[in-house]
Each structure stands twice: as structure tokens, then as C-alpha cells.
Design an enzyme around this catalytic site. Sequence first.
Site, short mmCIF file in Angstrom:
data_model
loop_
_atom_site.label_atom_id
_atom_site.label_comp_id
_atom_site.label_asym_id
_atom_site.label_seq_id
_atom_site.Cartn_x
_atom_site.Cartn_y
_atom_site.Cartn_z
N LYS A 168 41.94 43.39 48.31
CA LYS A 168 40.88 44.33 47.95
C LYS A 168 40.79 45.50 48.92
CE LYS A 168 39.62 41.29 44.91
NZ LYS A 168 39.45 41.44 43.50
C1 LIG Z 1 42.77 36.41 46.82
C2 LIG Z 1 42.67 36.83 45.39
N1 LIG Z 1 43.72 36.59 44.57
C3 LIG Z 1 43.67 36.92 43.28
C4 LIG Z 1 42.55 37.49 42.72
C5 LIG Z 1 42.56 37.87 41.28
O1 LIG Z 1 42.71 39.26 41.15
P1 LIG Z 1 42.13 40.01 39.86
O2 LIG Z 1 40.69 39.69 39.82
O3 LIG Z 1 42.41 41.44 40.09
O4 LIG Z 1 42.86 39.43 38.70
C6 LIG Z 1 41.43 37.73 43.53
C7 LIG Z 1 40.19 38.34 43.00
O5 LIG Z 1 40.17 39.41 42.55
C8 LIG Z 1 41.50 37.42 44.89
O6 LIG Z 1 40.49 37.70 45.69
N1 LIG Z 2 38.27 37.92 42.72
C1 LIG Z 2 37.34 38.97 42.82
C2 LIG Z 2 36.47 39.09 41.61
C3 LIG Z 2 36.05 40.50 41.37
O1 LIG Z 2 37.17 41.23 41.03
P1 LIG Z 2 37.23 42.80 40.98
O2 LIG Z 2 38.67 43.10 41.21
O3 LIG Z 2 36.76 43.20 39.64
O4 LIG Z 2 36.36 43.38 42.05
C4 LIG Z 2 36.56 38.82 44.12
O5 LIG Z 2 37.15 38.37 45.08
O6 LIG Z 2 35.41 39.13 44.20
#
Ligand SMILES: Cc1ncc(COP(=O)(O)O)c(C=O)c1O
Ligand SMILES: N[C@@H](CCOP(=O)(O)O)C(=O)O
Length: 468
Positions: A112
Site C-alpha cells: 500500500k
Molecule cells: C498484504 C496484502 N496482500 C494482498 C492484498 C490484496 O490486495 P487487493 O485488495 O488489492 O486485492 C492486501 C489488501 O489489499 C494486502 O494488504
Molecule cells: N487489504 C486491504 C483492503 C482494502 O483494500 P484497498 O486496496 O481498497 O485499500 C487492506 O489492507 O486494508
Amino acid sequence: MRYLSTRGQAAPHDFEGVLLAGLAEDGGLFMPESWPSLSPAEWRALRGLPYPELAARLIHRFAGETLSLETLRDMTTAAYAGFGHPAVAPLVQLDSRSFALELFHGPTLAFKDMAMQLLGRLFDHVLARRGERITIVGATSGDTGSAAIEACRDRGAIDIIILHPDGRTSEVQRRQMTTVLSPNVANLALNGTFDDCQDLVKAMFNDAPFRAEMRLAAVNSINWARVAAQIPYYAHAALALGAPDRPMAFSVPTGNFGNVLAAWAVRAMGLPVERLIIGANRNNILARFLAANDMSMRPVEPSLSPSMDIQVSSNFERLLFELLGRDGAATAETMQRFRAEGRMPVPDAAWRRATGLFRGFTLDDEGTLAEIRRLWTGQGYLADPHTAIGTAAARAHAPEDRSIPVVVAATAHPAKFPDAVERATGNRPPLPARLADLYEREERYAVLAPELADVEAFVRAHARRNTA
Ligand SMILES: Cc1ncc(COP(=O)(O)O)c(C=O)c1O
Ligand SMILES: N[C@@H](CCOP(=O)(O)O)C(=O)O
């Protein structure tokens, strides 16, 4: 570049409008009116650029009317300067054809940060020029929250309130959020799941008077700017491995579908992405969809990969919009039926188009522990549970042509999930020095039931306190 809502009813916006709006006014998600496509020669010319430069040039394709390339370059340079690896997002070879794209070298140790460190600067820049302030409301299953708080803490024009599901994140994840005591930050633990948190965020956006009163903004991947800032790392990896002259596949541990959507976007922009592999834990609605066109909701169950404990993957709506030929009315109706009936009626032809590119894979907790162990004993690679689901998915669904490399998105540092990693390997990964005292720091957060009125009252109280 103009952006359209996936539900076809909201007015188009430019990048600045999309950044500030988050969710479209009709409840849909913004998508570029057309994909900026680069020729093979243009892609080749981007090979070998430092990550901040590549990011600036690609994001400029989406934000050109709002920001000059120079301004973006200053922002990406500052955003990635503090990362713990000189390559920002290094590629680590795992075996003869697969690579981990490590996206966790930012301040909060998850992918993120790659977008959020830029997003905080984008908000600041635009708000300073407009003389405005915003209230960010965000939902997290563990990682978005801390990355957003880190990016927005102590910024004068921003209040940020993050909702997380009480007791359903790892302790490190919770403490990374709740120990930030800056006056513009507030944390709310809800008695519910991530889906409840995300629903409440969307409900606040859909409450027009509240949205206007608070000047709500979003940091979740419902905000197009988040997805745009996740695109460059897929391009960076692909170019390093020979694109556009060599096809590749990506394997992405998936929850809210934002990260894999960014991989899909580099394909729409002209890179030869042969396959997109989606890894899921037992909350595998997307894998069930790809296997049998079964997009049906089930209760969210806790797992060892809590960030993916999600059933309603927000960004799937963006793919659906594309699969339905960018028909906003059809997308809106499909989403409404999903909400009402708990099952998404995706037409067979659209489903077949999706299965031509995507593969789904499910791994339960035992399998996740075994995969972490296998990577550690076999390759000496310490993976977090989410990344391990990505590597197992890559092995299961790599393209038959072995000359095609598979890049696995390594989405979190193993130290964020020390209990699971220790269970699997006997090795407890330490937190970096700057977080070494995390367990001693004071925590501050409120706990509430997932009721819209109570949550809005909390947000109003927090935002008012900060603006007083
Ligand atoms: C460590 C981790 N892996 C995978 C994901 C999944 O990614 P996305 O929500 O973009 O599919 C998340 C949350 O977003 C995450 O925090
Ligand atoms: N896995 C995410 C969930 C939110 O996902 P986002 O990409 O829409 O912000 C988290 O860690 O919060």
C-alpha cells in the site's frame, strides 16, 4: 484524460476531480475514458529508468491536465526516497522462471505504501492550490489503514478516520494504526468484518449531505488515483524481464481486486501480459467466479492472511464494466442485483472473456503454512502469508510455455505476520529498528457497532475537533 463512472450516471471528471471525489456520485467507480496506449518503441524507451522516473512518466499519462511531469517527478522522487531498498520495488528470483516483486519496502511494510506515499503528496498539492481541506474515511483489513495514516498524519488540510474490523487484523497491523496519536488521525474498530467497514465507507459517500458537509475523500482503491499509482511497478517488473518483447504473467494475492486491476491496466496500456493469476485464501469468491461463474457471497471467515479476508471485492466492478462493453446501465444493474441477491449474474460471454486471461487459485491456512515453509527451506525466502498464496498460485497456474516468466506480487513484509511465519518456519521475523518499540507504544482507538449513524457521528466529531 476524462474519467467516467462504471454506473454511467455521474458527470465525468478530470484526474483532480477523481482524486478528490473518490467514489463517483452515482455509487460507481471512476475509469479512464480510454486507456493511454504506448507503442512497443515507447515502452522500450522506458527500460532501465529509475523507479520514481518511470512512475512519474506513466502516472502523467493519467494526470496530465492536473500535474506537469516536473511536479509529478518531484512527488515520486520524494515519495520513494524513504524506501528501504534502493530499487524501491526489487525483483527477487525464486526459481528458473518465477520472481517475487517486493512491494513492501515502504514505511509500513506493505504494498500500500507504493501508492499511498504518493497519494498523500497529491492531496497536499491539490488542496494547497485550492485552499481546501478534506476528511478521509477509509476501510482496512489491515494494511491500507496504516499506509494511509502514515501518508496523511500531521498534514494540515487532512483529517483521516480509518475503520478496521475489531480483532481481525494482526497485532502488528493494528498497532501500526492505533499508535499514531497525531491530532488529525482517528481509528475506529468495528464489531464486524472488512466488508462491513467498506460498506460503511461507501454508505457515507452515498449520504450526499454528509459527504458534502465533511468534504469526504477516499484512500481505498475505490479512488482511481490509488490504482493509477499501483500501475508503474508492474510495468517496471515487466520491462526488467524483457517486455514489450517478451510476454509475462503476474500472480497477485487478491482481496479487494485493486492490485490485480493495476496489472490488468498495464496490459490495456500495451504490455504483453499473457495471464493474471489471482490467489485467494478461503474467502475465495473470485476463484469461485473464475472456476464456475459463481460470484456468490458467503460470510467472511478469518484466516492467516487477514488482509484478504474479503468477499465483496470493490474493484471487480471496474473489470465488470470492461467485460460488459463499458455499458454503465448494465454494470449498475448487475451490481444492484449482487447487493440484493448476494449473487452476481455475469453473462456467460463476459465470464468466458475473463477466464481467457485470469486464473483463480485457493489456498487454506494449512496450505499457506506449508508454502511459507517450502519457500524457506527450499529457497531460503521468508514470505508473509499473502505472498505465499501468490507463489503457490503461480506454481499452480503458470503458463504452459516455460519461457514466460511469472512475477508474484510480494505484498507484505513477513514481520507484519510474525505468528504465522514463526509457526511455519520456527523463525520469528523481527520488525525493523524504527518499529522495534511498537508493542510498548500507547494505542488509541474507539470500538463501535457497524451502524451508519454512530460511525458518521464519530467522523463528524473527529473532523470538527480538528477544524476547530
Ligand atoms: C498484504 C496484502 N496482500 C494482498 C492484498 C490484496 O490486495 P487487493 O485488495 O488489492 O486485492 C492486501 C489488501 O489489499 C494486502 O494488504
Ligand atoms: N487489504 C486491504 C483492503 C482494502 O483494500 P484497498 O486496496 O481498497 O485499500 C487492506 O489492507 O486494508
